[in-house]
Write a protein that holds these residues in place. Structure first.
Motif, PDB file in Angstrom:
ATOM      1  N   UNK A 105       0.826  -1.351  -0.135  1.00  0.00           N
ATOM      2  CA  UNK A 105      -0.183  -0.051  -0.045  1.00  0.00           C
ATOM      3  C   UNK A 105       1.035   1.217  -0.117  1.00  0.00           C
ATOM      4  N   UNK A 106       0.754   1.885  -0.942  1.00  0.00           N
ATOM      5  CA  UNK A 106       1.928   3.192  -1.291  1.00  0.00           C
ATOM      6  C   UNK A 106       1.432   4.002  -0.181  1.00  0.00           C
ATOM      7  N   UNK A 107       0.223   4.469  -0.139  1.00  0.00           N
ATOM      8  CA  UNK A 107      -0.040   5.572   1.164  1.00  0.00           C
ATOM      9  C   UNK A 107       0.337   5.134   2.310  1.00  0.00           C
ATOM     10  N   UNK A 108       0.001   3.895   2.738  1.00  0.00           N
ATOM     11  CA  UNK A 108       0.425   3.521   4.070  1.00  0.00           C
ATOM     12  C   UNK A 108       1.921   3.401   4.351  1.00  0.00           C
ATOM     13  N   UNK A 109       2.528   3.004   3.239  1.00  0.00           N
ATOM     14  CA  UNK A 109       4.012   3.052   3.264  1.00  0.00           C
ATOM     15  C   UNK A 109       4.646   4.354   3.356  1.00  0.00           C
ATOM     16  N   UNK A 110       4.137   5.289   2.730  1.00  0.00           N
ATOM     17  CA  UNK A 110       4.451   6.822   2.711  1.00  0.00           C
ATOM     18  C   UNK A 110       4.089   7.142   4.268  1.00  0.00           C
ATOM     19  N   UNK A 111       3.243   7.235   4.672  1.00  0.00           N
ATOM     20  CA  UNK A 111       2.712   7.586   6.028  1.00  0.00           C
ATOM     21  C   UNK A 111       3.648   6.999   6.970  1.00  0.00           C
ATOM     22  N   UNK A 112       4.062   5.821   6.944  1.00  0.00           N
ATOM     23  CA  UNK A 112       4.879   5.086   8.073  1.00  0.00           C
ATOM     24  C   UNK A 112       6.203   5.514   7.756  1.00  0.00           C
ATOM     25  N   UNK A 146       7.257  15.524  29.354  1.00  0.00           N
ATOM     26  CA  UNK A 146       7.717  13.946  29.324  1.00  0.00           C
ATOM     27  C   UNK A 146       6.928  12.990  29.009  1.00  0.00           C
ATOM     28  N   UNK A 147       5.530  13.353  29.506  1.00  0.00           N
ATOM     29  CA  UNK A 147       4.117  12.518  28.893  1.00  0.00           C
ATOM     30  C   UNK A 147       4.309  12.385  27.450  1.00  0.00           C
ATOM     31  N   UNK A 148       4.450  13.712  26.649  1.00  0.00           N
ATOM     32  CA  UNK A 148       3.968  13.672  25.352  1.00  0.00           C
ATOM     33  C   UNK A 148       5.376  12.959  24.704  1.00  0.00           C
ATOM     34  N   UNK A 149       6.620  13.160  25.249  1.00  0.00           N
ATOM     35  CA  UNK A 149       7.756  12.471  24.812  1.00  0.00           C
ATOM     36  C   UNK A 149       7.439  10.902  24.817  1.00  0.00           C
ATOM     37  N   UNK A 150       6.830  10.340  25.975  1.00  0.00           N
ATOM     38  CA  UNK A 150       6.535   9.075  25.980  1.00  0.00           C
ATOM     39  C   UNK A 150       5.559   8.279  24.863  1.00  0.00           C
ATOM     40  N   UNK A 151       4.610   9.273  24.846  1.00  0.00           N
ATOM     41  CA  UNK A 151       4.007   8.990  23.458  1.00  0.00           C
ATOM     42  C   UNK A 151       4.632   8.819  22.176  1.00  0.00           C
ATOM     43  N   UNK A 152       5.474   9.873  21.921  1.00  0.00           N
ATOM     44  CA  UNK A 152       6.030   9.938  20.623  1.00  0.00           C
ATOM     45  C   UNK A 152       7.169   8.813  20.642  1.00  0.00           C
ATOM     46  N   UNK A 153       7.594   8.535  21.700  1.00  0.00           N
ATOM     47  CA  UNK A 153       8.462   7.204  21.855  1.00  0.00           C
ATOM     48  C   UNK A 153       7.902   5.911  21.525  1.00  0.00           C
ATOM     49  N   UNK A 154       6.933   5.717  22.230  1.00  0.00           N
ATOM     50  CA  UNK A 154       6.111   4.524  21.867  1.00  0.00           C
ATOM     51  C   UNK A 154       5.653   4.219  20.342  1.00  0.00           C
ATOM     52  N   UNK A 155       5.296   5.402  19.585  1.00  0.00           N
ATOM     53  CA  UNK A 155       4.555   5.441  18.396  1.00  0.00           C
ATOM     54  C   UNK A 155       6.201   5.093  17.531  1.00  0.00           C
ATOM     55  N   UNK A 156       7.261   5.667  17.710  1.00  0.00           N
ATOM     56  CA  UNK A 156       8.539   5.335  17.236  1.00  0.00           C
ATOM     57  C   UNK A 156       8.953   3.773  17.462  1.00  0.00           C
ATOM     58  N   UNK A 157       8.635   3.351  18.588  1.00  0.00           N
ATOM     59  CA  UNK A 157       8.912   2.023  18.881  1.00  0.00           C
ATOM     60  C   UNK A 157       8.075   1.108  18.253  1.00  0.00           C
ATOM     61  N   UNK A 158       6.799   1.413  18.049  1.00  0.00           N
ATOM     62  CA  UNK A 158       5.862   0.328  17.275  1.00  0.00           C
ATOM     63  C   UNK A 158       6.103   0.473  16.038  1.00  0.00           C
ATOM     64  N   UNK A 159       6.787   1.484  15.124  1.00  0.00           N
ATOM     65  CA  UNK A 159       6.902   1.557  13.935  1.00  0.00           C
ATOM     66  C   UNK A 159       8.128   0.799  13.506  1.00  0.00           C
ATOM     67  N   UNK A 160       9.166   0.915  14.639  1.00  0.00           N
ATOM     68  CA  UNK A 160      10.515   0.197  14.420  1.00  0.00           C
ATOM     69  C   UNK A 160      10.336  -1.219  14.541  1.00  0.00           C
ATOM     70  N   UNK A 161       9.257  -1.915  15.292  1.00  0.00           N
ATOM     71  CA  UNK A 161       9.151  -3.201  15.590  1.00  0.00           C
ATOM     72  C   UNK A 161       8.325  -3.683  14.324  1.00  0.00           C
TER      73      UNK A 161
END
Length: 130
Positions: free
Chosen positions: A20-27, A73-88
């Protein structure tokens, strides 16, 4: 529903459409933006860690309970978990396919949500209720 098998010929041919080109670009964009935000927050995180080095619990609670420290720090934690999910997701895409991939992605997503909710709840408790 059958799983599509992507062959080496399909990948080598640039005119072949797979994925999916759109999903891949968004990712791709999400991974880069969250990585940049993580780098930007690194200085802030280092400040907090150095500030808390050698402190006892009441000092830690007072520093993290400050809204100017706890909320970013709470905002950073959310961003880090989004990044972690995408990396996994990248790792899981490389090594798994089909229903096993979907199961592992579900578990990955649930784990990241659990980490984010628990961490944000703890920080918000410190900020608003001490």
């Amino acid at each position: 529903m059958r799983d599509t098998v992507i062959t080496r010929d399909m990948v080598a041919n640039p005119k072949t459409k797979y994925g999916n080109a759109r999903a891949s670009t968004r990712h791709f964009i999400t991974q880069r933006v969250t990585g940049a935000i993580n780098i930007a927050f690194l200085i802030f995180l280092l400040f907090v860690v150095v500030r808390l080095a050698g402190q006892d619990r009441p000092d830690m609670v007072s520093v993290l309970g400050n809204a100017w420290i706890g909320l970013p720090l709470a905002a950073l934690l959310v961003v880090v978990t989004v990044h972690m999910r995408n990396g996994m997701r990248d790792v899981l895409e490389d090594y798994f396919a089909g229903s096993l991939y979907r199961l592992l992605m579900l578990l990955n997503t649930l784990f990241c949500i659990l980490v984010a909710v628990a961490g944000v709840a703890a920080l918000l408790k410190l900020v608003f209720w001490g």
